[in-house]
Design a protein around this motif. Structure first.
Motif, PDB file in Angstrom:
ATOM      1  N   GLU A  89       0.831  -1.208   0.000  1.00 28.57           N
ATOM      2  CA  GLU A  89       0.000   0.000   0.000  1.00 28.57           C
ATOM      3  C   GLU A  89       0.865   1.256   0.000  1.00 28.57           C
ATOM      4  OE1 GLU A  89      -3.214   0.119   2.769  1.00 28.57           O
ATOM      5  OE2 GLU A  89      -4.057  -1.794   2.113  1.00 28.57           O
ATOM      6  N   GLY A  90       1.911   1.208  -0.777  1.00 29.28           N
ATOM      7  CA  GLY A  90       2.799   2.353  -0.921  1.00 29.28           C
ATOM      8  C   GLY A  90       3.828   2.517   0.168  1.00 29.28           C
ATOM      9  N   ARG A  91       3.746   1.699   1.225  1.00 23.53           N
ATOM     10  CA  ARG A  91       4.670   1.832   2.350  1.00 23.53           C
ATOM     11  C   ARG A  91       5.889   0.922   2.146  1.00 23.53           C
ATOM     12  NH1 ARG A  91       0.736   2.033   7.699  1.00 23.53           N
ATOM     13  NH2 ARG A  91      -1.045   3.052   6.703  1.00 23.53           N
ATOM     14  N   PRO A  92       7.081   1.451   2.374  1.00 21.80           N
ATOM     15  CA  PRO A  92       8.285   0.642   2.156  1.00 21.80           C
ATOM     16  C   PRO A  92       8.506  -0.377   3.270  1.00 21.80           C
ATOM     17  CG  PRO A  92       8.884   2.808   2.960  1.00 21.80           C
ATOM     18  CD  PRO A  92       7.397   2.836   2.760  1.00 21.80           C
ATOM     19  N   PHE A  93       8.921  -1.570   2.880  1.00 24.20           N
ATOM     20  CA  PHE A  93       9.279  -2.654   3.791  1.00 24.20           C
ATOM     21  C   PHE A  93      10.592  -3.274   3.318  1.00 24.20           C
ATOM     22  CE2 PHE A  93       4.812  -2.510   4.756  1.00 24.20           C
ATOM     23  CZ  PHE A  93       4.584  -3.210   5.933  1.00 24.20           C
ATOM     24  N   GLY A  94      11.340  -3.842   4.255  1.00 25.98           N
ATOM     25  CA  GLY A  94      12.392  -4.776   3.907  1.00 25.98           C
ATOM     26  C   GLY A  94      11.820  -6.174   3.984  1.00 25.98           C
ATOM     27  N   VAL A  95      12.313  -7.089   3.151  1.00 24.37           N
ATOM     28  CA  VAL A  95      11.790  -8.449   3.158  1.00 24.37           C
ATOM     29  C   VAL A  95      12.941  -9.443   3.146  1.00 24.37           C
ATOM     30  CG1 VAL A  95      11.563  -8.524   0.621  1.00 24.37           C
ATOM     31  CG2 VAL A  95      10.207 -10.076   2.030  1.00 24.37           C
ATOM     32  N   ILE A  96      12.813 -10.486   3.973  1.00 24.36           N
ATOM     33  CA  ILE A  96      13.722 -11.634   3.908  1.00 24.36           C
ATOM     34  C   ILE A  96      12.862 -12.878   3.753  1.00 24.36           C
ATOM     35  CG2 ILE A  96      15.481 -10.516   5.318  1.00 24.36           C
ATOM     36  CD1 ILE A  96      14.663 -12.282   7.658  1.00 24.36           C
ATOM     37  N   ALA A  97      13.343 -13.848   2.997  1.00 27.32           N
ATOM     38  CA  ALA A  97      12.547 -15.052   2.737  1.00 27.32           C
ATOM     39  C   ALA A  97      13.462 -16.233   2.459  1.00 27.32           C
ATOM     40  CB  ALA A  97      11.614 -14.823   1.544  1.00 27.32           C
ATOM     41  N   ASN A  98      13.094 -17.387   2.965  1.00 29.41           N
ATOM     42  CA  ASN A  98      13.832 -18.611   2.646  1.00 29.41           C
ATOM     43  C   ASN A  98      13.465 -19.085   1.249  1.00 29.41           C
ATOM     44  OD1 ASN A  98      12.805 -19.135   5.841  1.00 29.41           O
ATOM     45  ND2 ASN A  98      15.013 -19.204   5.457  1.00 29.41           N
ATOM     46  N   ASP A  99      14.448 -19.589   0.524  1.00 26.85           N
ATOM     47  CA  ASP A  99      14.220 -20.134  -0.818  1.00 26.85           C
ATOM     48  C   ASP A  99      14.369 -21.642  -0.770  1.00 26.85           C
ATOM     49  OD1 ASP A  99      14.012 -20.745  -3.464  1.00 26.85           O
ATOM     50  OD2 ASP A  99      15.552 -19.340  -4.153  1.00 26.85           O
ATOM     51  N   CYS A 100      13.243 -22.342  -0.820  1.00 26.59           N
ATOM     52  CA  CYS A 100      13.267 -23.797  -0.679  1.00 26.59           C
ATOM     53  C   CYS A 100      13.899 -24.489  -1.881  1.00 26.59           C
ATOM     54  CB  CYS A 100      11.858 -24.332  -0.442  1.00 26.59           C
ATOM     55  SG  CYS A 100      10.713 -24.077  -1.818  1.00 26.59           S
ATOM     56  N   ARG A 101      14.152 -23.757  -2.954  1.00 28.99           N
ATOM     57  CA  ARG A 101      14.780 -24.363  -4.138  1.00 28.99           C
ATOM     58  C   ARG A 101      16.286 -24.542  -3.953  1.00 28.99           C
ATOM     59  NH1 ARG A 101      12.822 -20.734  -9.060  1.00 28.99           N
ATOM     60  NH2 ARG A 101      13.898 -19.205  -7.744  1.00 28.99           N
ATOM     61  N   TYR A 102      16.846 -23.919  -2.916  1.00 25.56           N
ATOM     62  CA  TYR A 102      18.269 -24.062  -2.655  1.00 25.56           C
ATOM     63  C   TYR A 102      18.456 -24.714  -1.294  1.00 25.56           C
ATOM     64  CZ  TYR A 102      23.181 -22.964  -1.878  1.00 25.56           C
ATOM     65  OH  TYR A 102      24.518 -23.072  -1.631  1.00 25.56           O
ATOM     66  N   MET A 103      19.015 -25.915  -1.290  1.00 26.91           N
ATOM     67  CA  MET A 103      19.265 -26.670  -0.053  1.00 26.91           C
ATOM     68  C   MET A 103      18.014 -26.780   0.818  1.00 26.91           C
ATOM     69  SD  MET A 103      22.330 -27.502  -0.675  1.00 26.91           S
ATOM     70  CE  MET A 103      22.842 -28.307   0.845  1.00 26.91           C
ATOM     71  N   GLY A 104      16.865 -26.837   0.152  1.00 29.34           N
ATOM     72  CA  GLY A 104      15.610 -27.002   0.878  1.00 29.34           C
ATOM     73  C   GLY A 104      15.239 -25.834   1.757  1.00 29.34           C
ATOM     74  N   GLY A 105      15.944 -24.696   1.589  1.00 31.53           N
ATOM     75  CA  GLY A 105      15.669 -23.530   2.426  1.00 31.53           C
ATOM     76  C   GLY A 105      16.456 -23.517   3.725  1.00 31.53           C
ATOM     77  N   ALA A 106      17.367 -24.487   3.901  1.00 32.60           N
ATOM     78  CA  ALA A 106      18.213 -24.491   5.100  1.00 32.60           C
ATOM     79  C   ALA A 106      19.094 -23.249   5.109  1.00 32.60           C
ATOM     80  CB  ALA A 106      19.069 -25.755   5.144  1.00 32.60           C
ATOM     81  N   ILE A 107      19.323 -22.698   6.281  1.00 28.38           N
ATOM     82  CA  ILE A 107      20.064 -21.440   6.405  1.00 28.38           C
ATOM     83  C   ILE A 107      21.555 -21.720   6.550  1.00 28.38           C
ATOM     84  CG2 ILE A 107      20.351 -19.327   7.743  1.00 28.38           C
ATOM     85  CD1 ILE A 107      17.416 -19.715   8.664  1.00 28.38           C
ATOM     86  N   GLU A 108      22.329 -21.186   5.607  1.00 29.88           N
ATOM     87  CA  GLU A 108      23.776 -21.337   5.633  1.00 29.88           C
ATOM     88  C   GLU A 108      24.429 -20.019   6.031  1.00 29.88           C
ATOM     89  OE1 GLU A 108      24.487 -24.805   2.334  1.00 29.88           O
ATOM     90  OE2 GLU A 108      24.482 -22.739   1.608  1.00 29.88           O
ATOM     91  N   ALA A 109      25.732 -20.066   6.257  1.00 34.44           N
ATOM     92  CA  ALA A 109      26.460 -18.906   6.768  1.00 34.44           C
ATOM     93  C   ALA A 109      26.243 -17.664   5.907  1.00 34.44           C
ATOM     94  CB  ALA A 109      27.953 -19.231   6.858  1.00 34.44           C
TER      95      ALA A 109
END
Length: 504
Positions: free
Chosen positions: A318-338
């Motif tokens: 709605e016109g308001r700025p946000f930062g976004v973070i998201a896991n990508d399940c297409r890479y290593m199933g979305g596991a979080i690496e360093a």
């Protein structure tokens, strides 16, 4: 016309591209624009005031002044104040400073007077809290400024780098580069919040001369820090095609830190209901989720080729700025690496510093584990997500798209599911202290080993996984108040705006 005014006007003509046809043509052969063309394109209507335009290189002791005026206009640094995106934001939000090294002047090197000019501008930017954009193309320090030899030896007492670096966190600090950027120019570029670089960029802490002088070999500029290296290692945040796109993206990036826009358009939010596959083992494109959720054409991705298990960027709701973070399940199933953790942390800190709310889209089996990942200092890197998350002061919203498992999911939610402004799940959400399959293998090891028949063992295993899945479904989690709600994906934007409106 009065002679004194005529002299001023004539002198300023030397800095204009129209009076430097050879320099302009040389840039065209490299598919680049001049620094002045980029600056004019960056400011609204090409309108800005320029500081220090009459400076020339500190080389009066070796070259005639007439030659310096002609060959070294502004001592190779354009310093201007003007408006950017003034059609969207009021004057107090659209003001901006530009510092642009001019590669057509002594290869964009850092000379005595352009350092002095930059120090003057950095002081203004700090005192007046003016957002700053640096066009950083250039070769670093300039050894030929002989006029300065009588007042300095090495010049290491200058305050440019300190003054530039202390702007970080005080104002948006944006670096843009097309072409070579080495040594001192790269040092300033590396202090920026974001680096926007064209495909022809080469970025390094030392150029060919410095490398060869250090006995490290002979290299062409194109071999040092090319774009494919600097995008994969995370130095470059946004890759663009050329100068034109570089300026356009820089203007767009700055807009997120200028405030809310009144004209926006959203897509059909019911489309979100179909983006997560019903089969929990199937992958999907989380970028498609982000684009569908955000205002149209508002998603600007940051560092897409680095830390690929996590997607980061800027959006508008709605016109308001946000930062976004998201896991990508297409890479290593979305596991979080360093690297992905570092990427997420940097985005979170950027938003927290400049007052942007944060949206976390969670779908992860947790932190990556195993002997190989520990060689990359996994413990130190991923745990920064907890440290930084615990200090966030802006509104933080967590939405679990599918898997919310273990410490990794907690880290994505600012450290825990009750640490965000809200933690909600889509109906596809599933939860557990660790991945279901691993939990069954670890928790029911004795039972599995006691079953000799392979088919019976597999059936028991699948039965236990199904039981844990049912227990960890989003609806069940919400009934135990471990998350705040299970929502229709089409209502996500409503939740975000209501949540944002509820903070002081």
């Amino acid at each position: 016309m009065r002679p004194d005014l005529k002299e001023v006007i004539e002198r300023h003509r030397y800095i204009l591209d129209e009076n430097r046809p050879e320099a302009v043509e040389k840039r065209k052969t490299k598919n680049q624009r001049t620094a002045r063309a980029n600056v004019a394109d960056f400011f609204d209507g090409g309108d800005y005031i320029e500081y220090g335009a009459l400076a020339v290189a500190a080389q009066r002791g070796r070259r005639p002044i007439e030659e310096l005026i002609k060959r070294t206009p502004a001592d190779g640094l354009i310093a201007g104040l003007g408006k950017v995106n003034g059609d969207l934001f009021p004057p107090e939000k659209s003001r901006c400073m530009v510092l642009a090294y001019d590669y057509t002047v002594l290869a964009g090197t850092q000379g005595f007077f352009n350092h002095k000019k930059m120090d003057r501008m950095l002081k203004l930017a700090y005192e007046q809290k003016i957002p700053l954009v640096l066009f950083a193309e250039g070769g670093g320090g300039r050894p030929g400024d002989v006029d300065a030899t009588g007042v300095m030896i090495a010049g290491l007492d200058l305050s440019t780098f300190y003054s530039f670096a202390r702007l970080s966190g005080r104002v948006p600090l944006i670096g843009a580069v097309s072409g070579p950027c080495f040594a001192g120019n790269a040092a300033l570029l590396g202090c920026c919040d974001v680096i926007i670089a064209a495909k022809n960029a080469n970025i390094g802490m030392g150029g060919p001369v410095m490398i060869e002088g250090g006995g490290l070999g002979t290299f062409r500029p194109e071999e040092i820090g090319p774009i494919d290296v600097q995008t994969k290692n995370g130095v470059v945040d946004i890759e663009v095609a050329d100068d034109v796109e570089m300026v356009a993206v820089t203007r767009k990036y700055l807009s997120y830190f200028q405030g809310r826009v009144s004209n926006w358009e959203a897509g059909d939010q019911t489309a979100l209901r179909k983006l997560i596959p019903e089969n929990r083992r199937r992958v999907y494109d989380v970028r498609a989720v982000i684009r569908a959720l955000a205002d149209k054409e508002s998603f600007l991705e940051i560092r897409p080729k680095f830390g690929t298990g996590i997607v980061t960027g800027l959006i508008r709701i709605e016109g308001r700025p946000f930062g976004v973070i998201a896991n990508d399940c297409r890479y290593m199933g979305g596991a979080i690496e360093a690297e992905g953790a570092d990427k997420a942390v940097r985005l979170i800190k950027l938003c927290d510093t400049h007052g942007l709310p944060i949206l976390s889209l969670i779908d992860t089996p947790g932190f990556m584990v195993g002997p190989e990942i520990e060689k990359r200092a996994q413990v130190r890197h991923v745990c920064r997500m907890f440290v930084v998350g615990s200090h966030v002061t802006v509104p933080y919203f967590s939405v679990v798209l599918r898997r919310g498992y273990g410490l990794g999911a907690m880290a994505m939610a600012a450290g825990g599911f009750h640490e965000s402004m809200f933690t909600v799940a889509w109906p596809t959400g599933e939860f557990g202290a660790m991945g279901l399959e691993g939990a069954v293998k670890a928790g029911f090891r004795r039972e599995l080993e006691a079953i000799s028949d392979p088919q019976e063992r597999q059936a028991f295993y699948e039965q236990m996984v199904a039981q844990l899945y049912e227990r960890g479904r989003a609806m069940n989690m919400a009934s135990y108040l471990e998350i705040d709600a299970v929502i229709d994906p089409a209502e996500t934007r409503k939740w975000l705006i209501k949540g944002l409106d509820s903070v002081p």
